[in-house]
Enzyme design. Structure first.
Site, mmCIF file in Angstrom:
data_model
loop_
_atom_site.group_PDB
_atom_site.id
_atom_site.type_symbol
_atom_site.label_atom_id
_atom_site.label_comp_id
_atom_site.label_asym_id
_atom_site.label_seq_id
_atom_site.Cartn_x
_atom_site.Cartn_y
_atom_site.Cartn_z
ATOM 1 N N LYS A 60 -68.472 -13.867 39.317
ATOM 2 C CA LYS A 60 -68.774 -15.193 39.868
ATOM 3 C C LYS A 60 -70.251 -15.568 39.653
ATOM 4 C CE LYS A 60 -64.477 -15.217 41.002
ATOM 5 N NZ LYS A 60 -63.816 -14.879 42.243
HETATM 6 C C1 LIG Z 1 -62.500 -14.454 42.872
HETATM 7 C C2 LIG Z 1 -61.550 -15.341 43.583
HETATM 8 C C3 LIG Z 1 -61.065 -15.038 44.860
HETATM 9 C C4 LIG Z 1 -61.256 -13.723 45.534
HETATM 10 O O1 LIG Z 1 -62.547 -13.315 45.629
HETATM 11 P P1 LIG Z 1 -62.881 -11.741 45.765
HETATM 12 O O2 LIG Z 1 -64.329 -11.771 46.128
HETATM 13 O O3 LIG Z 1 -62.591 -11.123 44.447
HETATM 14 O O4 LIG Z 1 -62.024 -11.206 46.846
HETATM 15 C C5 LIG Z 1 -60.277 -15.990 45.490
HETATM 16 N N1 LIG Z 1 -59.950 -17.150 44.904
HETATM 17 C C6 LIG Z 1 -60.384 -17.465 43.666
HETATM 18 C C7 LIG Z 1 -60.012 -18.787 43.087
HETATM 19 C C8 LIG Z 1 -61.180 -16.565 42.968
HETATM 20 O O5 LIG Z 1 -61.581 -16.853 41.727
#
Ligand SMILES: *Cc1c(COP(=O)(O)O)cnc(C)c1O
Length: 382
Positions: free
Chosen positions: A180
């Protein structure tokens, strides 16, 4: 190999983490609220609650708005499983709805058709880093007395109109997984302007206990009460130190992502078989992903072939996402079916996520474009 995304760690990140590792507080210490303050300020909201992942953040938000057994929660078909799973863990039924064909964002017209007396919340997703049509979603939620939770795990720093996205939904969720915009290793946060929701999420993060260990320690008391359901969804101080250090660079990184997207946009203007997703003109898209649709023609390679050949060439393309209604779990658990989201299912056959990350060089983008161009040509499609 050019990956589809990658994190960036420099010496200042490492120094920030090491200094917390040498301090008295590895968890529930002062770096948590410092990081929360920085996230709240960056998002222009009153409260941020930092937690162990984006997934636990979604669970916290769903609990805080009171999602319970028998409720229905509307989610888009094109998203990651975690969008729906927090609500499912609370006994709610996810109603998977279709997306707009040109943006793959949740289709507000489809939402309205699926609202019933049991509907409790809409969980929208800022897919790829482009904000949803928040005004339409807010109006719809207000009209039907629903909560609006935004899964903005792709969209830290995005804007809708001239506002940061965190101000519009009742709760807005971010992820700090390495793929991210900024990372804490694993981690997430929820931002909100609502003090009641903020308080509930803080409790849910910490076993349903009102005061944390740090407060008990400074107040010199052993007493605590479990006043609500909760779990250990805490994030550590050294992770928050990393997050604070990363957040200083987020604007520079978003700027670079947007430049890379412009470079792709320009290149694909002359390749008719490659159609980037549409970007609405009242948003700041932050490009967690750069997604294109591979348009078929009998004599040109289609998405599956393009995917395999690019991977063989060392270009880390990916596909985001398999529509939720096609996964066995949602079919078994809530009766989701193939065919229920025709736009998402048709798009899924054609989409490809291309590499995009802040340290990607102009020459890397050229390599990706050149490789695609060799396969699907510069010929006119029609
Ligand atoms: C990455 C992601 C999540 C979950 O996040 P984590 O930190 O990996 O638990 C939830 N929703 C979307 C759309 C994501 O891209």
């Amino acid at each position: 190999m050019i990956p589809y995304g990658r994190h960036q760690i420099d010496q200042s990140d490492i120094d920030a983490v090491v200094s917390v590792l040498k301090s008295d507080w590895l968890t529930t210490g002062p770096k948590i609220s410092e990081f929360e303050g920085a996230i709240a300020q960056y998002s222009g909201v009153n409260y941020a609650i930092a937690v162990s992942s984006g997934t636990s953040a979604l669970h916290c938000a769903a609990y805080a708005v009171g999602i319970k057994p028998g409720d229905e929660v509307i989610v888009p078909a094109i998203t990651f499983a975690a969008t729906a799973n927090g609500a499912i863990a609370l006994g709610a039924k996810p109603i998977i709805v279709d997306v707009e064909p040109d943006t793959l964002l949740i289709d507000t017209a489809c939402i309205e058709k699926h609202i019933t007396p049991r509907t409790k919340a809409i969980i929208s997703v800022d897919y790829a880093g482009q904000p949803c049509d928040y005004q339409a979603l807010r109006d719809l939620a207000d009209k039907h007395n629903l909560y609006l939770i935004s899964d903005s795990c792709h969209a830290l720093g995005a804007e809708y109109g001239n506002r940061t996205i965190g101000k519009i939904a009742d709760a807005t969720v971010f992820s700090f997984h390495p793929i991210k915009h900024i990372t804490t290793g694993e981690g997430g946060a929820i931002v909100t302007d609502d003090d009641v929701l903020a308080k509930r999420m803080r409790r849910f993060r910490n076993h349903g206990i009102d005061v944390d260990h740090h407060h008990r320690n400074t107040a010199g008391t052993w007493f605590y009460e479990v006043v609500d359901l909760g779990f250990n969804y805490r994030i550590t101080d050294f992770q928050c130190a990393l997050g604070l250090s990363q957040l200083k660079k987020v604007e520079k990184w978003i700027g670079r992502r947007r430049e890379i997207a412009r470079q792709y946009d320009r290149a694909f203007q002359s390749i008719d078989a490659i159609r980037p997703l549409t970007v609405r003109n009242n948003v700041r898209h932050v490009y967690h992903l750069y997604v294109v649709s591979v348009e078929g023609r009998v004599d040109l390679p289609k998405r599956p072939e393009l995917f395999s050949v690019l991977r063989e060439m060392g270009i880390g393309v990916n596909v985001h996402y398999i529509p939720l209604n096609l996964h066995p779990f949602y079919q078994r658990h809530v009766g989701a079916q193939k065919g229920q989201c025709p736009v998402a299912e048709a798009a899924y056959e054609k989409i490809l996520s291309l590499p995009i990350f802040p340290t990607m060089r102009e020459a890397d983008v050229d390599v990706v474009v050149q490789s695609i161009s060799e396969m699907v040509g510069r010929k006119k499609l029609f």
